[in-house]
Enzyme design. Structure first.
Site, PDB file in Angstrom:
ATOM      1  N   HIS A  60       0.844  -1.205   0.000  1.00  0.00           N
ATOM      2  CA  HIS A  60       0.000   0.000   0.000  1.00  0.00           C
ATOM      3  C   HIS A  60       0.878   1.253   0.000  1.00  0.00           C
ATOM      4  O   HIS A  60       1.257   1.771   1.046  1.00  0.00           O
ATOM      5  CB  HIS A  60      -0.922  -0.011   1.227  1.00  0.00           C
ATOM      6  CG  HIS A  60      -2.013   1.000   1.158  1.00  0.00           C
ATOM      7  ND1 HIS A  60      -3.285   0.755   1.603  1.00  0.00           N
ATOM      8  CD2 HIS A  60      -2.040   2.272   0.678  1.00  0.00           C
ATOM      9  CE1 HIS A  60      -4.041   1.833   1.416  1.00  0.00           C
ATOM     10  NE2 HIS A  60      -3.284   2.775   0.855  1.00  0.00           N
ATOM     11  N   HIS A  62       1.597   5.150  -2.068  1.00  0.00           N
ATOM     12  CA  HIS A  62       1.146   6.153  -3.046  1.00  0.00           C
ATOM     13  C   HIS A  62       2.385   6.783  -3.668  1.00  0.00           C
ATOM     14  O   HIS A  62       3.202   7.375  -2.962  1.00  0.00           O
ATOM     15  CB  HIS A  62       0.301   7.228  -2.351  1.00  0.00           C
ATOM     16  CG  HIS A  62      -0.959   6.672  -1.753  1.00  0.00           C
ATOM     17  ND1 HIS A  62      -2.132   6.570  -2.461  1.00  0.00           N
ATOM     18  CD2 HIS A  62      -1.210   6.142  -0.528  1.00  0.00           C
ATOM     19  CE1 HIS A  62      -3.070   6.016  -1.684  1.00  0.00           C
ATOM     20  NE2 HIS A  62      -2.529   5.749  -0.505  1.00  0.00           N
ATOM     21  N   ARG A  64       2.186   8.782  -6.596  1.00  0.00           N
ATOM     22  CA  ARG A  64       1.756  10.101  -7.119  1.00  0.00           C
ATOM     23  C   ARG A  64       2.037  10.356  -8.587  1.00  0.00           C
ATOM     24  O   ARG A  64       1.668  11.405  -9.093  1.00  0.00           O
ATOM     25  CB  ARG A  64       2.390  11.242  -6.301  1.00  0.00           C
ATOM     26  CG  ARG A  64       2.225  11.145  -4.800  1.00  0.00           C
ATOM     27  CD  ARG A  64       0.779  11.230  -4.387  1.00  0.00           C
ATOM     28  NE  ARG A  64       0.638  11.408  -2.943  1.00  0.00           N
ATOM     29  CZ  ARG A  64      -0.418  11.004  -2.257  1.00  0.00           C
ATOM     30  NH1 ARG A  64      -1.418  10.391  -2.860  1.00  0.00           N
ATOM     31  NH2 ARG A  64      -0.492  11.202  -0.970  1.00  0.00           N
ATOM     32  N   ASP A 152      -8.672   3.138  -3.756  1.00  0.00           N
ATOM     33  CA  ASP A 152      -8.105   3.663  -2.506  1.00  0.00           C
ATOM     34  C   ASP A 152      -7.933   5.185  -2.520  1.00  0.00           C
ATOM     35  O   ASP A 152      -7.567   5.784  -3.528  1.00  0.00           O
ATOM     36  CB  ASP A 152      -6.754   3.020  -2.196  1.00  0.00           C
ATOM     37  CG  ASP A 152      -6.250   3.483  -0.845  1.00  0.00           C
ATOM     38  OD1 ASP A 152      -6.838   3.088   0.165  1.00  0.00           O
ATOM     39  OD2 ASP A 152      -5.293   4.280  -0.804  1.00  0.00           O
ATOM     40  N   HIS A 179     -10.950   0.351   0.543  1.00  0.00           N
ATOM     41  CA  HIS A 179     -10.792   1.506   1.443  1.00  0.00           C
ATOM     42  C   HIS A 179     -12.174   1.709   2.063  1.00  0.00           C
ATOM     43  O   HIS A 179     -13.090   2.174   1.393  1.00  0.00           O
ATOM     44  CB  HIS A 179     -10.355   2.716   0.607  1.00  0.00           C
ATOM     45  CG  HIS A 179     -10.431   4.028   1.323  1.00  0.00           C
ATOM     46  ND1 HIS A 179      -9.322   4.799   1.557  1.00  0.00           N
ATOM     47  CD2 HIS A 179     -11.480   4.726   1.840  1.00  0.00           C
ATOM     48  CE1 HIS A 179      -9.678   5.916   2.192  1.00  0.00           C
ATOM     49  NE2 HIS A 179     -10.985   5.896   2.367  1.00  0.00           N
ATOM     50  N   HIS A 232      -5.759  -0.481   5.484  1.00  0.00           N
ATOM     51  CA  HIS A 232      -5.640   0.306   6.731  1.00  0.00           C
ATOM     52  C   HIS A 232      -6.794   0.197   7.730  1.00  0.00           C
ATOM     53  O   HIS A 232      -7.537   1.150   7.959  1.00  0.00           O
ATOM     54  CB  HIS A 232      -5.379   1.780   6.417  1.00  0.00           C
ATOM     55  CG  HIS A 232      -6.186   2.380   5.278  1.00  0.00           C
ATOM     56  ND1 HIS A 232      -7.542   2.333   5.216  1.00  0.00           N
ATOM     57  CD2 HIS A 232      -5.782   3.058   4.163  1.00  0.00           C
ATOM     58  CE1 HIS A 232      -7.957   2.941   4.121  1.00  0.00           C
ATOM     59  NE2 HIS A 232      -6.907   3.384   3.458  1.00  0.00           N
ATOM     60  N   ASP A 305       1.007   2.549   3.777  1.00  0.00           N
ATOM     61  CA  ASP A 305       0.129   3.623   3.278  1.00  0.00           C
ATOM     62  C   ASP A 305       0.946   4.906   3.089  1.00  0.00           C
ATOM     63  O   ASP A 305       0.479   6.010   3.402  1.00  0.00           O
ATOM     64  CB  ASP A 305      -1.056   3.852   4.228  1.00  0.00           C
ATOM     65  CG  ASP A 305      -2.153   4.700   3.572  1.00  0.00           C
ATOM     66  OD1 ASP A 305      -2.006   5.061   2.385  1.00  0.00           O
ATOM     67  OD2 ASP A 305      -3.144   5.011   4.259  1.00  0.00           O
TER      68      ASP A 305
HETATM   69  O1  DOR Z   1      -4.180   9.292   4.664  1.00  0.00           O
HETATM   70  C1  DOR Z   1      -4.431   8.912   3.531  1.00  0.00           C
HETATM   71  N1  DOR Z   1      -3.768   9.417   2.466  1.00  0.00           N
HETATM   72  N2  DOR Z   1      -5.375   7.969   3.346  1.00  0.00           N
HETATM   73  C2  DOR Z   1      -5.802   7.627   2.133  1.00  0.00           C
HETATM   74  O2  DOR Z   1      -6.666   6.797   2.041  1.00  0.00           O
HETATM   75  C3  DOR Z   1      -5.243   8.271   0.923  1.00  0.00           C
HETATM   76  C4  DOR Z   1      -3.894   8.813   1.187  1.00  0.00           C
HETATM   77  C5  DOR Z   1      -3.396   9.747   0.099  1.00  0.00           C
HETATM   78  O3  DOR Z   1      -3.494   9.403  -1.077  1.00  0.00           O
HETATM   79  O4  DOR Z   1      -2.856  10.808   0.433  1.00  0.00           O
END
Ligand code: DOR
Length: 438
Positions: A60, A62, A64, A152, A179, A232, A305
């Site tokens: 998990h 991100h 970007r 998500d 999610h 999460h 995450d």
């Molecule tokens: O805290 C979070 N940030 N939870 C999420 O589900 C998405 C993530 C984000 O993409 O910044």
């Protein structure tokens, strides 16, 4: 091409392996594992005093890219992963545009291979543009290389759409990662609902916003007999629901983040936006339940995450700042210190939650420490003492509430297909001040 790693304790709990052995790597593969191998025409690396375990997989993350490269790029994110001890990450599709097209999924894979650090496995959107209205072309996305589907960052609010997504994902043998958030309950919330949020003058996100969706999705997984993974998990009741679903034989798995295992809502009491995360940090009672759930196998995975944001984003007023914690580079040290160091989990249990279990859920076939396997592993120095310094992060995201925390134990070498993609091993192995290889 050939490397001989000497003297590490090889720890692969899935194979009940815990022994000081040498490993010979040839052409990216573990060619031999045995006691006292003698070097024949190969580079010798002394890992005495260190632990070598299956490579960590963060399911998990991100990253970007495309579209939000001010927050992170595939390159900075994968460097952060390598530094954090992760040989692979599954990246979430809430990019701009979202990963809802085969071409975007293929782009991520191609770019990841070009970068050549940790491996990247894209998770594609469940719905077109993550709008929750129309299914994305799941078959096409799977053929393009998506390892799972998720919206998500947002929930799949319509139960009927989730049901159909599960039916397709079953045919495609990919999990749906859910999610869980009922937006009608969480709307406008910035932190956990309760006394503290009232005192702080903020709107709360009730635990029920997560729990009603966990309950719904267990029922949908049961009716469709598809594989569903919960992202999460943050509350005691969610843990109980998952435990109960598993006991009834529903094919569900679940993850928890280091932040939810270590921090409570108190971390935002000074309006620190670096601790603003979704789902929000909860109470000490929830933390206890999450730890218990990890211990008894209800929660299968620890996932970071990793959610990098710019300083400008996080400098907004608390209610308006984005949710997210940059987690890849602090996760392993924090878990070694706060969970293993305090006797909550054994090292073996931690390794299963960080490597074997996420690899199994995503059907990734690498990482086991055995002859013939791809040489993907993480080396840990359990004695290394450090202070988390977001200024040294390879990630563009410096948004972490753990800046300044003292840790004991760290990942010091990350090896992907026989290549050292990150290394901080010194000759006497500690303290690791002068890297001898990168
Ligand atoms: O805290 C979070 N940030 N939870 C999420 O589900 C998405 C993530 C984000 O993409 O910044």
């Amino acid at each position: 091409m050939r490397k001989l790693l000497k003297g590490a304790r090889i720890l692969d709990p899935a194979r009940s392996l815990s022994e000081i052995l040498d490993i010979e790597i040839r052409d990216g593969t573990i060619a031999r594992i045995a006691r006292d191998l003698s070097p024949q025409d190969c580079e010798v690396i002394d890992l005495t005093g260190l632990v070598l375990c299956p490579g960590f997989v963060d399911m998990h993350t991100h990253l970007r890219e495309p579209g939000q490269e001010d927050k992170e790029t595939l390159e900075t994110g994968l460097r952060a992963a390598a530094r954090g001890g992760f040989v692979a990450v599954a990246c979430m599709p809430n990019t701009a545009p979202p990963l809802d097209q085969r071409a975007s999924v293929e782009y991520v894979i191609r770019r990841g291979l070009q970068i050549g650090l940790s491996r990247v496995f894209p998770v594609a959107s469940v719905s077109k543009m993550q709008k929750g209205e129309e299914l994305a072309e799941l078959g096409d996305l799977a053929e393009g290389g998506a390892v799972a589907f998720s919206d998500d960052g947002k929930p799949v609010s319509r139960a009927e759409l989730m049901r159909r997504a599960l039916e397709y994902s079953r045919m495609l043998d990919r999990p749906i990662i859910s999610h869980c958030e009922d937006l009608t309950l969480s709307a406008g919330g910035a932190m956990n609902e309760g006394y503290l949020c009232t005192k702080m003058g903020l709107r709360g996100i009730p635990k029920a916003a997560e729990e009603v969706m966990v309950a719904r999705d267990i029922i949908l997984a049961e009716t469709t007999r598809a594989r569903l993974h919960f992202a999460h998990i943050s509350t005691r009741r969610s843990v109980e629901l998952v435990r109960d679903g598993k006991a009834r034989g529903v094919s569900i798995t679940a993850e928890v983040t280091p932040s939810h295992l270590i921090l409570t809502e108190e971390a935002v009491s000074g309006y620190d936006t670096n601790a603003k995360v979704n789902p929000p940090l909860r109470t000490a009672d929830d933390v206890d339940a999450l730890r218990q759930g990890l211990k008894d196998g209800t929660l299968d995975v620890i996932a970071t995450d990793h959610a990098p944001h710019t300083r400008e984003d996080k400098e907004k007023e608390f209610a308006y700042a984005p949710f997210g914690i940059s987690g890849l580079e602090s996760a392993v040290s924090l878990l070694l210190t706060e969970l293993v160091g305090r006797g909550v989990l054994s090292l073996e249990e931690l390794i299963l939650k960080l490597s074997t279990n996420p690899a199994r859920i995503l059907r990734l076939h690498f990482g086991g420490i055995q002859e013939g396997s791809s040489a993907d592993f993480t080396v840990l120095d359990l004695e290394k003492e450090a202070t988390i310094d977001t200024g040294t992060f390879q990630s563009k995201g410096r948004n972490s509430p753990f800046h300044g925390w003292k840790t004991k134990g760290a990942p010091v070498l990350t090896c992907v297909q026989g290549n050292f993609v990150w290394g901080e091993v010194t000759r006497d192995s500690r303290p690791a001040r002068s890297p001898v290889m990168v």
